[in-house]
Design an enzyme around this catalytic site. Sequence first.
Site, PDB file in Angstrom:
ATOM      1  N   HIS A   3       9.478   3.153  11.757  1.00 23.44           N
ATOM      2  CA  HIS A   3       8.093   2.792  12.049  1.00 23.44           C
ATOM      3  C   HIS A   3       7.167   3.986  11.774  1.00 23.44           C
ATOM      4  CE1 HIS A   3       5.026   0.548  14.460  1.00 23.44           C
ATOM      5  NE2 HIS A   3       4.590   1.771  14.687  1.00 23.44           N
ATOM      6  N   GLU A   4       7.529   5.145  12.308  1.00 24.89           N
ATOM      7  CA  GLU A   4       6.695   6.339  12.117  1.00 24.89           C
ATOM      8  C   GLU A   4       6.721   6.819  10.666  1.00 24.89           C
ATOM      9  OE1 GLU A   4       4.513   7.331  14.297  1.00 24.89           O
ATOM     10  OE2 GLU A   4       5.272   5.846  15.706  1.00 24.89           O
ATOM     11  N   HIS A   7       4.274   4.793   8.752  1.00 27.30           N
ATOM     12  CA  HIS A   7       2.908   5.321   8.881  1.00 27.30           C
ATOM     13  C   HIS A   7       2.707   6.532   7.977  1.00 27.30           C
ATOM     14  CE1 HIS A   7       1.785   2.748  12.164  1.00 27.30           C
ATOM     15  NE2 HIS A   7       2.558   3.330  13.072  1.00 27.30           N
TER      16      HIS A   7
END
Length: 186
Positions: A3-4, A7
């Site tokens: 997820h990170e 980003h």
Amino acid sequence: ILHEVGHAFAAYRCGDPTAKMLGRLTLNPAKHLDPIGTACMVLLGFGWAKPVPVNPNYFKNPKRGMALTALAGPVSNFVLALLLLLVVRLFWQPLNSGAGWMMFLVETAILSIGLGVFNLIPIPPLDGSKILAALLPDKQYRLLMRYERFGMLLIMLLVVFGALGGVMGTAISWLFDLFCRIVGLM
């Protein structure tokens, strides 16, 4: 972690080198651990990773760049869930000794869908608020961001009092069914 990294990758592709310069464009878990988020995960069963730093000044269109960067996190959760379910579809044998691993992959897919859905809630600082902000006129955007510091408290209260359970459960179930259909599990 994915997820990170989602980003970080999206921000980098939109022109922001901040996460890359800080070594956050990596799958190394150590780079994404947040001490308080990790402690909460161990003690409370609910935690978070260290947020990826993003500098919208690097984006040609800051609101659009922030929205794409925010959307990349939940999308990475959904892609991971699809890939896990595809592995289950390709290798599933109900009476096989590997059935336990298959159920682990299914549960991980459900968790990943849940994380993606949760992060799409439009309350700051969650990703959904940054996506919503791109759709708002500047005046409403500034108003929303003015209350960002209270967002985490609101989210914690909603979680503690179970106010998100029904909506979250329905969204997770719907997406899980959709993803199962996409990969041919239903």
